[in-house]
Design an enzyme around this catalytic site. Structure first.
Site, mmCIF file in Angstrom:
data_model
loop_
_atom_site.group_PDB
_atom_site.id
_atom_site.type_symbol
_atom_site.label_atom_id
_atom_site.label_comp_id
_atom_site.label_asym_id
_atom_site.label_seq_id
_atom_site.Cartn_x
_atom_site.Cartn_y
_atom_site.Cartn_z
ATOM 1 N N LYS A 106 0.850 -1.200 0.000
ATOM 2 C CA LYS A 106 0.000 0.000 0.000
ATOM 3 C C LYS A 106 0.875 1.236 0.000
ATOM 4 O O LYS A 106 1.849 1.306 0.734
ATOM 5 C CB LYS A 106 -0.854 -0.026 1.276
ATOM 6 C CG LYS A 106 -1.712 1.172 1.512
ATOM 7 C CD LYS A 106 -3.164 0.846 1.217
ATOM 8 C CE LYS A 106 -4.043 2.061 1.106
ATOM 9 N NZ LYS A 106 -3.798 2.878 -0.093
ATOM 10 N N LYS B 14 5.699 2.439 8.218
ATOM 11 C CA LYS B 14 4.490 3.092 8.745
ATOM 12 C C LYS B 14 3.413 2.048 9.061
ATOM 13 O O LYS B 14 2.782 2.083 10.105
ATOM 14 C CB LYS B 14 3.917 4.090 7.729
ATOM 15 C CG LYS B 14 4.748 5.336 7.573
ATOM 16 C CD LYS B 14 4.078 6.316 6.616
ATOM 17 C CE LYS B 14 5.092 7.338 6.150
ATOM 18 N NZ LYS B 14 4.530 8.465 5.438
ATOM 19 N N LYS C 99 4.970 2.028 -3.295
ATOM 20 C CA LYS C 99 4.976 3.442 -3.691
ATOM 21 C C LYS C 99 5.120 3.544 -5.188
ATOM 22 O O LYS C 99 5.734 2.675 -5.825
ATOM 23 C CB LYS C 99 6.149 4.178 -3.043
ATOM 24 C CG LYS C 99 5.941 5.662 -2.949
ATOM 25 C CD LYS C 99 5.014 6.006 -1.789
ATOM 26 C CE LYS C 99 4.738 7.470 -1.659
ATOM 27 N NZ LYS C 99 4.108 7.794 -0.375
ATOM 28 N N THR D 166 -3.554 12.932 7.203
ATOM 29 C CA THR D 166 -2.133 13.038 7.542
ATOM 30 C C THR D 166 -1.940 14.144 8.574
ATOM 31 O O THR D 166 -1.269 13.954 9.593
ATOM 32 C CB THR D 166 -1.302 13.316 6.270
ATOM 33 O OG1 THR D 166 -1.532 12.240 5.366
ATOM 34 C CG2 THR D 166 0.179 13.409 6.576
ATOM 35 N N ASN E 140 -1.200 19.667 1.018
ATOM 36 C CA ASN E 140 -2.209 18.883 1.732
ATOM 37 C C ASN E 140 -1.844 18.746 3.210
ATOM 38 O O ASN E 140 -2.634 19.083 4.094
ATOM 39 C CB ASN E 140 -2.342 17.504 1.065
ATOM 40 C CG ASN E 140 -3.272 16.588 1.824
ATOM 41 O OD1 ASN E 140 -2.904 16.067 2.872
ATOM 42 N ND2 ASN E 140 -4.482 16.406 1.345
ATOM 43 N N SER F 113 -6.431 5.663 4.928
ATOM 44 C CA SER F 113 -6.534 4.930 3.668
ATOM 45 C C SER F 113 -6.957 3.478 3.941
ATOM 46 O O SER F 113 -7.761 2.898 3.212
ATOM 47 C CB SER F 113 -5.182 4.910 2.945
ATOM 48 O OG SER F 113 -5.097 5.981 2.036
HETATM 49 P P1 NAD Z 1 1.640 18.815 -1.634
HETATM 50 O O1 NAD Z 1 2.122 18.650 -3.007
HETATM 51 O O2 NAD Z 1 0.180 18.963 -1.384
HETATM 52 O O3 NAD Z 1 2.366 20.096 -0.963
HETATM 53 C C1 NAD Z 1 3.752 20.252 -0.926
HETATM 54 C C2 NAD Z 1 4.058 21.633 -0.328
HETATM 55 O O4 NAD Z 1 5.491 21.746 -0.206
HETATM 56 C C3 NAD Z 1 3.626 22.804 -1.228
HETATM 57 O O5 NAD Z 1 3.229 23.889 -0.423
HETATM 58 C C4 NAD Z 1 4.907 23.142 -1.981
HETATM 59 O O6 NAD Z 1 4.949 24.493 -2.438
HETATM 60 C C5 NAD Z 1 5.931 22.917 -0.881
HETATM 61 N N1 NAD Z 1 7.269 22.720 -1.414
HETATM 62 C C6 NAD Z 1 7.637 22.048 -2.525
HETATM 63 N N2 NAD Z 1 8.971 22.147 -2.700
HETATM 64 C C7 NAD Z 1 9.448 22.889 -1.662
HETATM 65 C C8 NAD Z 1 10.716 23.341 -1.287
HETATM 66 N N3 NAD Z 1 11.794 23.078 -2.023
HETATM 67 N N4 NAD Z 1 10.822 24.077 -0.152
HETATM 68 C C9 NAD Z 1 9.742 24.370 0.589
HETATM 69 N N5 NAD Z 1 8.501 23.975 0.270
HETATM 70 C C10 NAD Z 1 8.357 23.249 -0.838
HETATM 71 O O7 NAD Z 1 2.242 17.582 -0.829
HETATM 72 P P2 NAD Z 1 1.703 16.929 0.523
HETATM 73 O O8 NAD Z 1 0.759 15.851 0.176
HETATM 74 O O9 NAD Z 1 1.316 17.987 1.484
HETATM 75 O O10 NAD Z 1 3.044 16.217 1.014
HETATM 76 C C11 NAD Z 1 4.073 16.939 1.683
HETATM 77 C C12 NAD Z 1 4.997 15.934 2.343
HETATM 78 O O11 NAD Z 1 4.233 15.131 3.251
HETATM 79 C C13 NAD Z 1 5.678 14.956 1.383
HETATM 80 O O12 NAD Z 1 6.949 14.630 1.895
HETATM 81 C C14 NAD Z 1 4.772 13.749 1.430
HETATM 82 O O13 NAD Z 1 5.436 12.560 1.064
HETATM 83 C C15 NAD Z 1 4.402 13.768 2.907
HETATM 84 N N6 NAD Z 1 3.203 13.000 3.185
HETATM 85 C C16 NAD Z 1 1.993 13.377 2.660
HETATM 86 C C17 NAD Z 1 0.882 12.601 2.934
HETATM 87 C C18 NAD Z 1 -0.486 12.981 2.423
HETATM 88 O O14 NAD Z 1 -1.443 12.258 2.732
HETATM 89 N N7 NAD Z 1 -0.629 14.074 1.705
HETATM 90 C C19 NAD Z 1 1.000 11.450 3.710
HETATM 91 C C20 NAD Z 1 2.241 11.116 4.247
HETATM 92 C C21 NAD Z 1 3.339 11.901 3.972
#
Ligand code: NAD
Length: 425
Positions: free
Chosen positions: A81, A105, A117, A201, A232, A359
């Site tokens: 997953k 996780k 992934k 998250t 997100n 999820s």
């Molecule tokens: P997203 O694409 O919705 O948002 C990413 C954010 O990070 C945006 O605001 C973007 O502008 C910013 N960003 C991108 N590059 C950057 C940089 N160089 N410096 C500073 N900010 C930067 O992504 P998300 O879903 O919020 O995921 C963010 C992190 O959380 C990732 O590492 C992802 O793997 C992790 N994560 C997300 C989820 C989920 O359910 N969304 C779950 C587990 C882990």
């Protein structure tokens, strides 16, 4: 001189190699748990990695060939997953590391899954809606033989969302000649999505912050919070912190950060951000992401990308608690520095496990065809994460290891045991 420079660069790249650093901590965790070397040999890489080419006819009539990956780390416990990332910097090594983190996780929150992934090398910010739909459907056709509700269940990740999940579910349902909501999670509610998935998250990170704050004797109400990333994970988190009475003094996106020691207007920022989590472009007075991480605050939440806290800035972090919403934001060296400085670091594999937990709830609801209310989802999530946080925290104390190593020890044990019972090692 040139050779020396090259060596520095190589060693920096090696330190920032998320697959290598994950393998190092898994190795340590298995050693601490007393497993033989062959268990590490089995778990250090995914069992399966599929690389695919996806041809897409773009709006201008030209055909572009995109590269995609799907990694399945270990399916001893159950189906794999994990999310699908659309990003120009996606690499095979990153997808492999992300699949291992998913296994960890699932082990930490005790779900009946292994980790998987996927990723596609693309920049969705420069693609039309129609091109994104074709790419999403093409990816599902390309990986269809190794995924499915009892094999490997994808979900959203960076730059993918519920609309993309809906297209992917529809494509799989067509290939399978059946309605298959359990093929993918993170779907819109009307297609079998779960209440609470979109903010899961951030909810999980919030629960970890509450637990960590109790351990450090800090009140969340009035605490100064800095969040890197306003997508997100980061934007929902900023909102939850703001609603809990914390003062969110800093936020950022890929283009810079905003800082106000009196607290930012989070509702206004949420209203103005675009679907890629960009908001700072609207402001003149911005700070850099580097400055943001070093701001005076009580709680720092990296919620953007990898390798943000390194040995170069770990000494300058002022927060008392660092909670990793992003995957891999802190290097191994920086983890050690923060821990030695008495900063409580809640590692990614624990802090961001709320997404995969909800999820899992979505998949369970799809399988049973009976759906839960938002309150039921939140109650179940809270129970699981409070328990998981305290398991890791107590193990860190009893074995005198940092929180990351403790989390890896909890996370790796279940798949190591399942692999052993199956007779694989
Ligand atoms: P997203 O694409 O919705 O948002 C990413 C954010 O990070 C945006 O605001 C973007 O502008 C910013 N960003 C991108 N590059 C950057 C940089 N160089 N410096 C500073 N900010 C930067 O992504 P998300 O879903 O919020 O995921 C963010 C992190 O959380 C990732 O590492 C992802 O793997 C992790 N994560 C997300 C989820 C989920 O359910 N969304 C779950 C587990 C882990």
């Amino acid at each position: 001189m040139v050779a020396e420079k090259g060596t520095d660069h190589d060693s920096q790249q090696e330190k920032n190699d998320v697959l290598k650093s994950t393998q190092t901590v898994i190795h340590k965790a298995l050693d601490k748990l007393g497993y033989p070397e062959e268990v590490y040999e089995l778990l250090k890489e995914p069992l399966r990695l599929l690389t695919v080419k996806i041809p897409v006819r773009m709006d201008d009539g030209a055909v572009r060939i995109f590269t995609g990956y799907r990694a399945q780390h270990n399916d001893a416990v159950g189906p794999t997953k994990g999310g699908i990332r659309f990003h120009p910097n996606v690499t095979e090594r990153e997808v492999k590391a992300l699949s291992i983190w998913m296994s960890l996780k699932c082990g930490i929150v005790d779900l009946p899954y292994g980790g998987g992934k996927g990723g596609i090398v693309c920049d969705p910010r420069n693609m039309s809606f129609r091109e994104l739909e074709k790419l999403s459907r093409g990816y599902v056709r390309a990986i269809s033989q190794i995924v499915g509700p009892t094999k490997d269940i994808p979900a959203p990740d960076v730059f993918t969302n519920s609309q993309i999940m809906a297209w992917m579910m529809d494509e799989y349902s067509r290939l399978d000649s059946s309605n298959s909501p359990g093929f993918i999670t993170g779907k819109p509610l009307v297609l079998g999505g779960s209440h609470g998935r979109e903010s899961a998250t951030a909810k999980g990170v919030t629960i970890c912050i509450n637990e960590a704050a109790k351990k450090k004797g800090i009140s969340v109400k009035g605490a100064r919070v800095v969040v890197q990333g306003f997508g997100n994970a980061g934007s929902f988190l900023a909102k939850f912190m703001h609603d809990a009475g914390a003062v969110v003094v800093g936020i950022s996106d890929a283009y810079g950060g905003l800082y106000d020691p009196k607290g930012l207007d989070i509702d206004y920022l949420l209203d103005r951000r675009d679907s890629f989590g960009t908001v700072t472009k609207l402001f003149k007075n911005t700070i850099t992401n580097k400055e943001l991480l070093e701001l005076e605050c009580d709680i720092l939440v990296p919620a953007a990308i990898e390798n943000q806290i390194t040995e170069e800035n770990a000494h300058n972090i002022k927060a008392k608690i660092v909670v990793e919403a992003a995957n891999g934001p802190t290097t191994i060296e920086a983890t050690q520095i923060l821990t030695e400085r008495g900063i409580l670091l809640v590692p990614d594999v624990l802090a961001s496990s709320g997404g995969v937990t909800v999820s899992y709830f979505e998949w369970v609801q799809n399988n049973q065809g009976y759906y839960w209310s938002e309150e039921e989802v939140e109650e179940k999530l809270e129970k699981i994460l409070v328990k998981s946080f305290n398991n890791v925290y107590e193990l860190a104390h009893s074995r005198r290891v940092d929180m990351r190593l403790a989390a890896y020890m909890v996370g790796v044990r279940k798949m190591a045991e399942a692999s052993r019972f199956r007779g694989w090692v």
